[in-house]
Scaffold this motif. Structure first.
Motif, short mmCIF file in Angstrom:
data_model
loop_
_atom_site.label_atom_id
_atom_site.label_comp_id
_atom_site.label_asym_id
_atom_site.label_seq_id
_atom_site.Cartn_x
_atom_site.Cartn_y
_atom_site.Cartn_z
N THR A 143 -2.18 -4.36 -9.06
CA THR A 143 -2.39 -4.61 -10.47
C THR A 143 -3.74 -4.41 -10.68
OG1 THR A 143 -3.52 -6.65 -9.61
CG2 THR A 143 -1.22 -7.02 -9.84
N PRO A 144 -4.12 -4.36 -12.15
CA PRO A 144 -5.27 -3.89 -12.70
C PRO A 144 -6.58 -4.59 -11.79
CG PRO A 144 -4.17 -4.70 -14.44
CD PRO A 144 -3.33 -4.80 -13.27
N ALA A 145 -6.57 -5.87 -11.05
CA ALA A 145 -7.37 -6.39 -10.33
C ALA A 145 -7.78 -5.44 -8.96
CB ALA A 145 -7.33 -7.83 -10.27
N ASP A 146 -6.78 -4.75 -8.79
CA ASP A 146 -6.83 -4.08 -7.48
C ASP A 146 -7.16 -2.78 -7.43
OD1 ASP A 146 -5.65 -6.52 -6.24
OD2 ASP A 146 -3.84 -5.74 -6.72
N ILE A 147 -6.80 -2.16 -8.71
CA ILE A 147 -6.82 -0.69 -8.96
C ILE A 147 -7.28 -0.26 -10.06
CG2 ILE A 147 -4.40 -0.33 -9.04
CD1 ILE A 147 -4.65 2.14 -7.10
N GLY A 148 -7.73 0.91 -10.33
CA GLY A 148 -7.86 1.57 -11.51
C GLY A 148 -8.69 2.82 -11.32
N ASN A 149 -8.58 3.89 -12.31
CA ASN A 149 -9.60 5.18 -12.12
C ASN A 149 -9.47 5.69 -10.70
OD1 ASN A 149 -10.13 4.83 -14.63
ND2 ASN A 149 -11.75 3.17 -14.22
N CYS A 150 -8.34 5.72 -10.00
CA CYS A 150 -8.10 6.03 -8.55
C CYS A 150 -7.13 7.40 -8.39
CB CYS A 150 -7.47 4.89 -7.87
SG CYS A 150 -7.38 5.41 -5.91
N LYS A 151 -7.61 8.21 -7.55
CA LYS A 151 -6.69 9.34 -7.10
C LYS A 151 -6.28 9.09 -5.74
CE LYS A 151 -8.71 12.63 -10.41
NZ LYS A 151 -9.20 13.90 -10.73
N ILE A 152 -5.13 8.88 -5.42
CA ILE A 152 -4.36 8.93 -3.99
C ILE A 152 -3.77 10.12 -3.49
CG2 ILE A 152 -3.11 7.33 -2.64
CD1 ILE A 152 -3.31 4.88 -4.77
N ASP A 153 -4.30 10.81 -2.67
CA ASP A 153 -3.85 11.92 -2.37
C ASP A 153 -3.44 12.01 -0.99
OD1 ASP A 153 -3.02 14.61 -1.43
OD2 ASP A 153 -4.89 15.17 -2.24
N TRP A 154 -2.03 11.91 -0.85
CA TRP A 154 -1.42 11.71 0.53
C TRP A 154 -1.22 12.95 1.51
CZ3 TRP A 154 1.20 7.37 2.73
CH2 TRP A 154 1.05 6.14 1.87
N SER A 155 -1.92 14.12 1.01
CA SER A 155 -1.87 15.33 1.67
C SER A 155 -0.74 15.93 2.34
CB SER A 155 -2.94 15.21 3.03
OG SER A 155 -4.26 14.41 2.35
N GLY A 156 0.30 15.67 1.56
CA GLY A 156 1.67 16.02 1.97
C GLY A 156 2.16 15.37 3.11
N SER A 157 1.97 13.88 3.23
CA SER A 157 2.31 13.09 4.45
C SER A 157 3.86 12.86 4.03
CB SER A 157 1.64 11.85 4.31
OG SER A 157 0.35 12.14 4.66
N THR A 158 4.73 12.07 4.92
CA THR A 158 6.11 11.54 5.07
C THR A 158 6.02 10.00 5.03
OG1 THR A 158 7.03 13.61 5.75
CG2 THR A 158 8.46 11.44 5.76
N LEU A 159 6.48 9.47 4.13
CA LEU A 159 6.41 8.09 4.19
C LEU A 159 7.91 7.50 4.13
CD1 LEU A 159 4.68 5.18 3.98
CD2 LEU A 159 5.24 5.48 1.36
N ILE A 160 8.11 6.53 5.35
CA ILE A 160 9.59 6.33 5.46
C ILE A 160 9.59 4.80 4.94
CG2 ILE A 160 11.00 5.75 7.07
CD1 ILE A 160 10.09 7.83 8.97
N VAL A 161 10.26 4.61 3.96
CA VAL A 161 10.53 3.13 3.53
C VAL A 161 11.51 2.51 4.22
CG1 VAL A 161 10.66 1.90 1.37
CG2 VAL A 161 9.74 4.10 1.24
N ASP A 162 11.07 1.48 4.93
CA ASP A 162 11.89 0.50 5.77
C ASP A 162 11.58 -0.89 5.47
OD1 ASP A 162 13.69 -0.16 7.64
OD2 ASP A 162 12.23 0.03 9.19
N ALA A 163 11.88 -1.23 3.91
CA ALA A 163 11.28 -2.63 3.48
C ALA A 163 12.42 -2.82 2.36
CB ALA A 163 10.04 -2.52 3.04
N ALA A 164 13.00 -3.82 2.42
CA ALA A 164 14.09 -4.47 1.65
C ALA A 164 13.26 -5.01 0.22
CB ALA A 164 14.93 -5.52 1.98
N ARG A 165 13.75 -4.56 -1.13
CA ARG A 165 12.99 -5.21 -2.11
C ARG A 165 13.76 -6.63 -2.31
NH1 ARG A 165 14.99 -5.05 -7.52
NH2 ARG A 165 16.80 -3.85 -6.82
N THR A 166 12.70 -7.47 -2.68
CA THR A 166 13.04 -8.76 -2.93
C THR A 166 12.82 -9.40 -4.42
OG1 THR A 166 10.85 -9.57 -2.34
CG2 THR A 166 12.57 -9.56 -0.43
N ASP A 167 12.12 -8.35 -5.20
CA ASP A 167 11.91 -8.65 -6.74
C ASP A 167 12.98 -8.21 -7.47
OD1 ASP A 167 9.49 -9.87 -6.25
OD2 ASP A 167 8.42 -8.08 -5.90
#
Length: 907
Positions: free
Chosen positions: A264-288
């Motif tokens: 949320t805005p309290a957590d983040i802002g004006n930020c660049k998140i660069d994953w450098s070409g990484s692979t992210l495996i999503v192994d989580a179920a959505r609950t919302d």
């Protein structure tokens, strides 16, 4: 006044400030800002030199104090050591007489030395503290100078460093050039000064606050192995929160996410998140959220909403304006963001004409203005809800390959657990770049109710649900959206702009699309641009549940198989594009230029909202087995310089429309004996060519036909078809045919034998060849307004069955000029001795003695000694005389002789 005061005064934002001592001194406008209404303050160089000179002097004075204290500290230390040694000597000398007294004196001397040393140390500390203060003042002055450089004193601005370089010659030596987005500095804002033959970098504004955080997140191995526990998710969340106003670089690796993250805005802002070409495996179920929600992702960035304000409109709010009438403009804050929802009636939950996030730019009594100009008229009585939003700002996520690692089932449970990749809601200035999603059950990137959103180089691969939610990028209710170089593989959509406005797509394409590559659902989208893309286009195709409206769309340089824009699409422009299969288009402000529509083209009219004319210009339009225009549709459309190679279908002109073909090439390649049934209320054919497209008029409506300077031929159509067959039992048809040629293969040019309708014919300056022309007296219905007017026409081998010229409503000859007859005949003449003539007869039906032979010619040049003349020698016969006026014999040989007859009365 202190040096700090001088600096704050000289580096202030505006001219006037509280305490400036001038008349009309402003209140509540302290330094370093001042009074905005007084205008910007541009500091003078002389004052800057004085202020910075005073600062430098104070800093030098502090350094001098430190330097002066060092000898004093050394002397005090030496004195204390000397005193201690003297006391020790005295004590040893007197130890035999009074040991206690000596020890006491020694302790006293030691104490005095320590006190003196402590005083000197304290003095040095005070001097050092003054030096620290001076350093802080210097740093503050530097920051103030940088801020002043950014806000004033810039001689030129450029969008990019390359643009600044291109304008180098126009800058004077010493000029300061500001660059909004410097590509050589990672897109930062920079300032340069021209020094001699180059631009010298002076300031990078982002470097002062941007940090780089290299996380220590250890990658997992192999690719599908699970990260132990929740350590990775926790460390990732902590690293992102620590990267507010910074750049976060995640080392390239393979990671597993077992908990979806929402920031949320309290957590983040004006930020660049660069994953450098990484692979992210999503192994989580959505609950919302609910089953079909797509805004929840593996990484979600959500702004927050709070209070709202409802306003019922007392008057219509037209398109093209950015002001809204409100009862309380004081409820709005300039530069804050508001979610604007406009319902067409009193129900705020109804489908929205406007459903966007916009910035308040100005308020005045009874009015509030936003950075959004409406694309649609909003009627009086509509309810507008303005919800205040605190957005997530300026977050960029880049260079990430996401893999959905869970087993997906396409049922309610599977859809509820599935998540998108990277998502934004209530976000401003956010971007996703270089994001891919494999086995995607939802969207690779989703923007929901955002302002200024970008998706670049993103891709969906091997979607888990190709016919449901496998999108590359979704922009729902986004104001100012941009998509570039997006790709899809087994995608449902590459780009979805539902409910969005002022959006652009550049260079996007599909692979094995299962549905429309590019789409809107018809939720009142407007001002959309598709440039240089490839794939299936569908606009406003989801029915009334979404509103069924989209307008002001430009498609340029597109290559696809289909374009479906039939329902409520207004002001669509297609240019320099190709659609090889289906084009189903709403002709309401439709413009088609320099394009190809292939196989099956249908024009409809589901709305009448546009102020501009329908136009097809310089395009190739190929029809299928459908109607060219829907039956019962009243459309007006101009076709200019177009080619229609297969107007082959009997129902092509079944609509009650008004069409103009100007300089077009229209061809019917069918060989059947079925003419094209013309139900058009108006048809104009101006110049160009019309081949094999025989028309039959049977409608009982009022119709108009105009043909001007057009070249008509039958092509491969059978000789049983008339070019114009008129069999109207009622209604009317007024025909104006002037100029051009009609070359028959033996069929009639016009057949009108059926009584009942009011027919009017005005035929002039037309060259008819072959076949026949039949207009029965009974078909004219002269007493009810029918007529036949002819003049200056040329008939070559044409059988004419026409009403008597003495009949009422029938005019020949003197009223419009004489009727022309023409004919030709081939002959081979032998030798013609000098001074003699040869003769041949040419059959000209309708010619009578006394008619004027307007011209006679031969297809061969016989030279200057041969004269050719002609006369009507008998009914239906013209005698051609070929005379040799030379001194020797001439043999004309084989040639074709043409004659033209002008009559003053009808045949």
């Amino acid at each position: 006044m202190t040096v700090v005061d001088d600096i704050l005064r000289e580096f202030r934002e505006f001219r006037r400030y509280s305490g400036d001592g001038l008349p009309g001194e402003p209140t509540n406008a302290p330094l370093p800002v001042g009074d905005p209404q007084s205008g910007p303050w541009n500091p003078k160089k002389a004052n800057l030199r004085l202020a910075l000179g005073g600062l430098a002097q104070q800093l030098l004075d502090g350094i001098a104090l430190v330097n002066g204290a060092i000898p004093a500290i050394s002397a005090a230390r030496d004195a204390a050591l000397a005193a201690l040694a003297d006391a020790r000597s005295q004590a040893l000398g007197a130890i035999s007489s009074d040991l206690v007294t000596a020890l006491s004196d020694l302790a006293t001397a030691r104490a005095n030395a320590l006190i003196e040393l402590g005083n000197v140390v304290q003095q040095g500390a005070e001097i050092l503290e003054d030096t620290e203060d001076a350093r802080d003042i210097a740093l503050a002055a530097k920051e103030a100078a940088l801020a002043a450089a950014e806000g004033s004193g810039v001689d030129h601005w450029a969008d990019s460093k390359s643009a600044a370089d291109a304008s180098f010659a126009s800058y004077a030596n010493g000029d300061v050039i500001g660059v909004f987005a410097d590509e050589t500095a990672g897109g930062d804002q920079t300032f340069y000064r021209k020094v001699g033959g180059s631009l010298v970098l002076k300031v990078n504004t982002q470097e002062r606050t941007r940090a780089t955080i290299n996380t220590s997140l250890a990658p997992t191995a192999p690719l599908f192995s699970s990260f132990v526990g929740a350590t990775f998710a926790d460390k990732l969340e902590a690293a992102i929160k620590a990267s507010k106003n910074a750049r976060l670089i995640i080392p390239k690796g393979n990671y597993t996410l077992n908990r979806l993250l929402t920031l949320t805005p309290a957590d983040i802002g004006n930020c660049k998140i660069d994953w450098s070409g990484s692979t992210l495996i999503v192994d989580a179920a959505r609950t919302d959220g609910a089953e079909f929600d797509v805004v929840y992702g593996a990484l979600s960035f959500f702004g927050t909403q709070d209070s709202f304000y409802d306003q019922t409109l007392a008057a219509d709010h037209p398109a093209g304006q950015n002001a809204w009438s409100v009862n309380s403009s004081a409820s709005f804050v300039v530069d804050d963001y508001y979610w604007i929802q406009v319902a067409p009636g009193s129900n705020i939950e109804a489908d929205h004409i406007v459903d966007l996030l916009a910035r308040c730019v100005r308020t005045e009594t009874g009015q509030v203005y936003f950075d959004y100009r409406r694309g649609w008229n909003v009627p009086a009585g509509a309810v507008v809800r303005f919800t205040h939003v605190t957005p997530v700002r300026n977050v960029e996520v880049s260079n990430l390959n996401i893999v959905y690692g869970r087993t997906y089932t396409d049922d309610a449970a599977g859809r509820l657990a599935a998540s998108s990749g990277v998502t934004f809601k209530f976000a401003v200035g956010c971007k996703a770049e270089g994001i891919t999603y494999a086995n995607a059950p939802k969207r690779t990137v989703q923007f929901y109710l955002c302002n200024d959103a970008s998706a670049i180089r993103c891709e969906v691969k091997r979607t888990a649900t190709p016919n449901r939610e496998g999108y590359t990028a979704g922009f729902y209710g986004v104001l100012y959206a941009y998509a570039e170089r997006l790709r899809g593989l087994r995608d449902r959509h590459v780009v979805d702009f539902t409910g969005s406005a002022f959006a652009k797509v550049v260079g996007c394409s599909e692979g094995e699309t299962q549905n429309a590559t590019f789409t809107t659902h018809g939720k009142y989208e407007h001002n959309l641009i598709y440039e240089g893309c490839a794939g299936h286009l569908q606009f406003a195709g989801s029915g009334d549940a979404f509103g069924n409206r989209a307008r002001n769309i430009l498609v340029s340089g597109h290559n696809g198989n289909q374009i479906i824009a039939r329902s409520g699409v207004v002001d669509l422009t297609i240019e320099s594009s190709r659609f090889s299969s289906i084009a189903d288009l709403n002709a309401d402000g439709l413009v088609l230029r320099d394009s190809y529509l292939g196989n099956q083209v249908t024009f409809k009219k589901s709305t009448a909202l546009s102020d501009r004319k329908n136009l097809a210009d310089n395009s190739l339009i190929t029809l299928g087995g459908n109607a060219f225009f829907d039956a019962g549709v009243d459309v007006e459309m101009l076709f200019r310089c177009c080619k229609i190679p297969n107007l082959n279908f009997a129902n092509a002109f079944s609509a009650y429309a008004a069409l103009v073909f100007e300089d077009c090439e229209v061809t019917c390649t069918a060989t059947s004996g079925t003419p094209i049934s013309c139900g058009l209320r108006s048809l104009q054919i101006i110049r160009g060519s019309w081949t094999g497209a025989n028309l039959k008029f049977t409608s009982t409506a009022e119709q108009h036909l105009k043909m001007l300077d057009v070249d008509i031929s039958w092509g491969g159509r059978p000789a049983t078809l008339a070019m114009l067959e008129i069999a109207k039992p009622a209604g009317s048809l007024l025909t104006h045919w002037r100029g051009g040629k009609s070359l028959s293969n033996g069929a009639r040019h016009i057949t009108a034998v059926t009584p009942g309708a009011v027919l009017g014919f005005k035929l002039s300056e037309v060259s008819f060849s072959g076949g026949g022309l039949r207009i029965d007296q009974s078909a004219l219905t002269v007493g009810s307004g029918g007529y036949l007017i002819m003049g200056e026409n040329v008939f070559e081998a044409v059988t004419r069955v026409l009403p008597s010229p003495v009949s009422a409503g029938v005019a020949y000859g003197a009223q419009l000029g004489a009727l022309e007859l023409a004919a030709s005949q081939s002959a081979t003449l032998g030798a013609i001795p000098a001074g003699t003539s040869a003769y041949l007869n040419v059959s000209v039906p309708g010619a009578v003695i006394g008619d004027w032979v307007r011209y006679v010619s031969a297809s061969v040049d016989f030279g200057d000694d041969i004269d050719i003349s002609a006369r009507v020698s008998a009914p239906d016969t013209v005698r051609v005389k070929v005379r040799n006026a030379g001194a020797g014999s001439v043999t004309p040989g084989s040639a074709t002789y043409r004659v033209g007859i002008k009559k003053s009365v009808a045949p």
